[in-house]
Design an enzyme around this catalytic site. Structure first.
Site, mmCIF file in Angstrom:
data_model
loop_
_atom_site.group_PDB
_atom_site.id
_atom_site.type_symbol
_atom_site.label_atom_id
_atom_site.label_comp_id
_atom_site.label_asym_id
_atom_site.label_seq_id
_atom_site.Cartn_x
_atom_site.Cartn_y
_atom_site.Cartn_z
ATOM 1 N N CYS A 269 14.878 2.939 -3.279
ATOM 2 C CA CYS A 269 14.127 3.639 -4.492
ATOM 3 C C CYS A 269 12.666 3.562 -4.320
ATOM 4 O O CYS A 269 12.013 3.266 -3.781
ATOM 5 C CB CYS A 269 14.680 2.896 -5.807
ATOM 6 S SG CYS A 269 14.027 1.226 -5.913
ATOM 7 N N ASP B 192 36.005 -6.354 26.328
ATOM 8 C CA ASP B 192 36.908 -5.416 25.774
ATOM 9 C C ASP B 192 36.526 -3.853 26.263
ATOM 10 O O ASP B 192 37.028 -3.009 26.255
ATOM 11 C CB ASP B 192 36.934 -5.384 24.400
ATOM 12 C CG ASP B 192 37.548 -6.774 24.049
ATOM 13 O OD1 ASP B 192 38.289 -7.019 24.450
ATOM 14 O OD2 ASP B 192 36.814 -7.243 22.831
ATOM 15 N N ASP C 241 42.009 -6.723 20.005
ATOM 16 C CA ASP C 241 41.379 -8.023 20.812
ATOM 17 C C ASP C 241 41.556 -9.032 19.623
ATOM 18 O O ASP C 241 41.669 -8.576 18.401
ATOM 19 C CB ASP C 241 39.962 -7.445 21.187
ATOM 20 C CG ASP C 241 39.400 -8.815 21.439
ATOM 21 O OD1 ASP C 241 39.630 -9.638 22.218
ATOM 22 O OD2 ASP C 241 38.126 -8.931 20.798
#
Lengths: 740, 56
Positions: free
Chosen positions: A48, A641, A455
């Protein structure tokens, strides 16, 4: 794995201000410019006008700060200042004091191809908009003046239209022409080929007709077509850029720094990519290893969760090999780099990732599939029209005109908008849900997926241990253990400190690597660590192998057992249930040991799981699923992974994942909210349904328009209305996704 | 008909001015921070909004 990010742990908050904890990281990002020093920061939480004032005024009051400018849209703060590099620490400290977390990041260079493309498209869009408004003005007066306007006036109007439209088409149409040419060169038919043909033929035909003074021109249709298509393409690129920027922000939060020991013994902070093999690096407790190496000096425990998926820390000593991405837990280490960053385990993983991505590039997008079916169809139709008119009337001019009209009217406008329009809306919705879509076809592949592979460590679980037998532990024992634990970065200590909350530290605190902690509190010697280090006899019950344990020994009292396990994320069951409800079988593949994997699988009600897998094993399983037509979604976060993510039909990584996993994945979940997964699948499927509807609409349009063209009934007015109307219908249908 | 000879160039000129204005706005970075510009208008330059507490 933000959970293991060292600088934010409660343990460190005790030791000093966070700004001091990573101060040297900040100085590595200070740039020298003509007007002094400059640093770019990614600021969190500014949204803001009051924030702008607070930040900019707050910084400008600091000595030496010349200019601070916050970009509220991107959350980037550019600061220019004089003086030493260390001033940057003061700046970040000041921001933190004002209540904003700030991290340095490497600014994109000015010649960033992405933002260049966006600007280029925006300019093309401006030109096309200007031209189509003015050409339409002239065209409408021609249509309205039908029967009143004299032929020379009409021809004049057409020439003026042409003068506006032709340069605009040349400029605005270039993105399409370029792709069409590339498509022809690589012998791949894409949607841009029929678009380019339709635009060029419409312009060519109009010039010819105007020159003959026949009074039929399609300049308006050509430029309007480009205008509509550019809107779709611009929105697509901008959304992609926004997702890309959010992904870079995540990367900025994990800026990598190495501490090199110079020949004179001084320690210098350098960017991790500047490390060379043979460099001696100082790895402080809590630091992540920037490259692969061998430990030269120091003994300590290493957290390899991100590398192997194993939650239990490993004890390493001089001579042990360490890999980039591991986290040093409790003792300062000196490591000799054995490979530069581009040549480490990470690089090996990167090669596997690349191999997986090549396999995926064979995927054919819906739009291209449609183009392959559509382009030959249109050409055959045009040929039939040509031969038909020649055979029936023998008039060469009419035959050629009508054949070209077929090519123009079957304009791929609606077809070309089908996919991007839906994708823009769907990606926008997912962005709102905190899911970043990185590639255009990821949504299509997500909608097609038939199974899910998770995973475990860091994905389904938090990736760090948490205390699970709190009820068995007296408040006093927990308080005592916490007074020791707050001084340590070991995951188990962090779990105890988290459970107990903030509080004081013990006196004479010492950490024995591989053993535990010792100190004095409440006038007694307190020890907290492993059973073997404390010299405790094996207790009655066998320790459950799926959990970690530690003991608290207060001088002259019975030892207290603390049990920890890597807890599931709160929304993991919800995500798994949601995915199953959508008809997707769920499977667990982990690099961790059997027992914890089985426990997690059991807790989530998964029957299919495998433990102790290496990256190659994960790829093998994913490929087996791919070949069986199971089209797996891979969800993972670790370095191990990444290759599996790249090999899967579609892949999703956590926002806190290792860099390489995030870049290998098609979608990234911000804030690690697993519950967003079923939602993402739902939106992807809705998007696919919308696309199919849009294809149907586009086909209906062609079924109506093509006969008109074949029988020579297409006038410029019909062409303009048909093309715009079909595009608008397709766009409107895509927008319905906002509410689906 | 002579009216057209005036009107068409006038329309084109006005349109072209709009287009040039758009290019200028883009080049001068006015589209870089749309949210910031919207909020900055609320900032009262007379005095800082920084809380007294934060000041110290």
């Amino acid at each position: 794995m933000a959970s293991v990010e060292p600088v934010l742990g409660p343990a460190i908050a005790q030791a000093g201000s966070p700004a001091q904890a990573h101060g040297d990281e900040i100085t590595a990002f200070v740039r020298e410019t003509e007007e002094g020093k400059a640093i770019d920061l990614a600021v969190e939480g500014a949204h803001c006008a009051a924030c702008i004032v607070k930040i900019e005024d707050g910084l400008q009051k600091l000595d030496g700060v010349k200019r601070a400018r916050l970009n509220l849209s991107t959350g980037r703060l550019a600061v220019k200042f004089h003086g030493a590099d260390a001033k940057a620490e003061e700046i970040v400290g000041r921001l933190e004091h004002l209540g904003y977390r700030a991290r340095p990041y490497q600014p994109e260079t000015a010649d960033d191809p992405k933002s260049d493309e966006e600007k280029r498209l925006l300019r093309a869009l401006g030109v096309a908009g200007f031209a189509s408004a003015n050409v339409m003005l002239l065209s409408i007066s021609v249509w309205a003046g039908e029967g009143e306007m004299s032929l020379p006036t009409i021809t004049l109007m057409h020439w003026i239209s042409g003068l506006i439209a032709l340069p605009a088409v040349a400029y605005s149409g270039w993105p399409f022409f370029k792709n069409a040419i590339a498509g022809i060169k690589s012998r791949n038919v894409n949607m841009d080929l029929p678009i380019s043909l339709a635009v060029l033929l419409a312009c060519g035909l109009s010039i010819y007709e105007t020159a003959l003074g026949h009074g039929a021109a399609y300049f308006d249709a050509a430029i309007m077509l480009l205008f509509f298509l550019l809107i779709g393409r611009f929105l697509d690129v901008r959304l992609r850029a926004r997702a890309g920027q959010a992904a870079r922000d995540l990367a900025a939060l994990q800026a990598r720094i190495a501490h090199r020991i110079e020949p004179d013994g001084a320690i210098k902070a350098i960017p991790a990519r500047d490390v060379k093999p043979g460099d001696l690096l100082r790895i402080a407790p809590g630091d992540r290893l920037p490259v692969d190496g061998v430990i030269i000096e120091g003994r300590g425990e290493i957290d390899a969760a991100l590398v192997t998926g194993e939650t239990q820390p490993q004890m390493l000593e001089p001579g042990s090999t360490v890999y980039s991405g591991m986290i040093n837990l409790n003792a300062p280490l000196t490591v000799k780099a054995t490979a530069a960053r581009d040549d480490s385990l990470l690089a090996e993983i990167a090669r596997l990732v690349e191999a997986g991505e090549q396999g995926r590039s064979r995927y054919v997008r819906y739009a291209d599939k449609a183009a392959r079916a559509y382009v030959p169809g249109v050409f055959i139709m045009a040929l039939v029209t040509l031969i038909g008119w020649l055979g029936v009337t023998g008039n060469v001019h009419d035959a050629v005109m009508n054949a070209i009209a077929v090519l123009i009217i079957t304009c791929p406008c609606a077809l070309a908008l089908v996919v991007p329009a839906v994708q823009v809306v769907a990606s926008g919705r997912l962005y709102g849900e905190g899911v970043l879509v990185k590639s255009g076809d990821a949504l299509e592949r997500l909608a097609e997926a038939k199974s899910v592979v998770f995973d475990k460590t860091g994905t389904l679980t938090l990736g760090r241990p948490s205390l699970i037998n709190r009820d068995d532990i007296s408040p006093r024992a927990l308080t005592l253990a916490a007074r020791l634990a707050r001084g340590s970065r070991h995951p188990i200590s962090r779990a105890v400190a988290d459970a107990a909350g903030p509080g004081p530290l013990a006196d004479d605190l010492q950490e024995i690597a591989g053993g535990g902690l010792t100190g004095t509190a409440e006038g007694a010697v307190v020890q907290f660590g492993s059973a073997s280090w404390l010299g405790l006899e094996k207790q009655g019950q066998d320790p459950d192998p799926s959990v970690l344990e530690a003991w608290l020994l207060v001088e002259g009292e019975t030892p207290v057992r603390f049990v920890f396990s890597d807890g599931l994320r709160a929304d993991a069951p919800e995500a798994v249930t949601g995915l199953k409800a959508q008809g997707l079988p769920v499977e667990l593949l982990s690099g961790d040991r059997e027992a914890p994997v089985a426990a997690a699988a059991h807790a989530l009600g998964l029957d299919r799981y495998q433990a102790g897998l290496k990256p190659q094993d994960k790829i093998a399983r994913i490929n087996a699923l791919n070949e069986a037509g199971e089209a797996p979604i891979m969800v993972g976060d670790g370095i191990n992974d990444a290759p599996a993510l790249a090999a899967a039909h579609v892949s999703i990584s956590m926002g806190s994942a290792a860099d390489i996993s995030r870049s290998a994945a098609d979608l990234v979940i911000q804030g690690d909210r697993l519950a967003a997964l079923p939602r993402a699948v739902e939106i992807a499927r809705a998007a696919k349904a919308r696309m199919m509807e849009n294809f149907t609409l586009a086909n209906i349009y062609n079924v109506i328009a093509v006969p008109l063209a074949v029988f020579g009934l297409v006038t410029p007015l019909v062409a303009a209305i048909a093309m715009s109307a079909s595009s608008l219908v397709v766009m409107a249908n895509a927008l319905r996704l906002w509410r689906a | 008909m002579t009216a057209l000879l005036w009107l068409i160039p006038a329309a084109l000129m006005l349109g072209a001015m709009g287009l040039l204005g758009f290019f200028w706005a883009m080049k001068s970075g006015q589209y870089d921070d749309l949210d910031g510009a919207a909020e900055r208008i609320l900032i009262d330059d007379d005095g800082p909004i920084v809380d007294d507490e934060d000041e110290r």
